[in-house]
Design a protein around this motif. Structure first.
Motif, PDB file in Angstrom:
ATOM      1  N   THR A 115      50.795  26.929 -60.244  1.00  0.00           N
ATOM      2  CA  THR A 115      49.758  26.790 -61.269  1.00  0.00           C
ATOM      3  C   THR A 115      49.858  27.921 -62.285  1.00  0.00           C
ATOM      4  OG1 THR A 115      48.301  25.744 -59.661  1.00  0.00           O
ATOM      5  CG2 THR A 115      47.271  26.611 -61.645  1.00  0.00           C
ATOM      6  N   GLU A 142      49.382  27.357 -49.881  1.00  0.00           N
ATOM      7  CA  GLU A 142      48.378  27.705 -50.893  1.00  0.00           C
ATOM      8  C   GLU A 142      48.956  28.719 -51.877  1.00  0.00           C
ATOM      9  OE1 GLU A 142      45.321  26.464 -51.539  1.00  0.00           O
ATOM     10  OE2 GLU A 142      45.762  24.974 -49.989  1.00  0.00           O
ATOM     11  N   LYS A 192      51.266  26.891 -54.201  1.00  0.00           N
ATOM     12  CA  LYS A 192      50.486  26.119 -55.186  1.00  0.00           C
ATOM     13  C   LYS A 192      49.924  27.023 -56.271  1.00  0.00           C
ATOM     14  CE  LYS A 192      48.273  22.939 -52.121  1.00  0.00           C
ATOM     15  NZ  LYS A 192      47.050  22.231 -51.798  1.00  0.00           N
TER      16      LYS A 192
END
Length: 97
Positions: free
Chosen positions: A42, A35, A38
């Motif tokens: 982003t 996570e 990610k």
């Protein structure tokens, strides 16, 4: 892509150890790490989009400024030629033509 990797790791983890709590902790750590990756990806993509937008905006402004500078340079050369004192001046003759 990362989700598939997590699934594979979650499938393999039960066979690696006998302690169920330890496996759950490891699985949670892997999930948190993925996570984090990610989220960082982003964030970096958003920053890259901002940089590219600013770059292209600045590039178009520079292009406009260069166009204006060349235009002003031509006008300045024309005005300087008309200020030539001598009526037979070659610059003045070329500017009037």
């Amino acid at each position: 892509m990362l989700d598939k990797i997590i699934e594979i790791i979650m499938t393999i983890l039960p066979f690696l150890g006998s302690n169920r709590k330890k496996r759950k902790v490891m699985a949670q750590e892997v999930k948190e790490f993925s996570e984090l990756v990610k989220d960082q990806y982003t964030f970096l993509m958003q920053q890259l989009e901002k940089v590219l937008k600013d770059y292209f905006d600045l590039s178009s402004r520079v292009k406009e400024m260069h166009t204006e500078i060349f235009s002003l340079r031509g006008q300045l050369a024309q005005a300087a030629a008309l200020q030539c004192i001598n009526k037979e001046c070659a610059q003045r003759s070329a500017a009037e033509a």
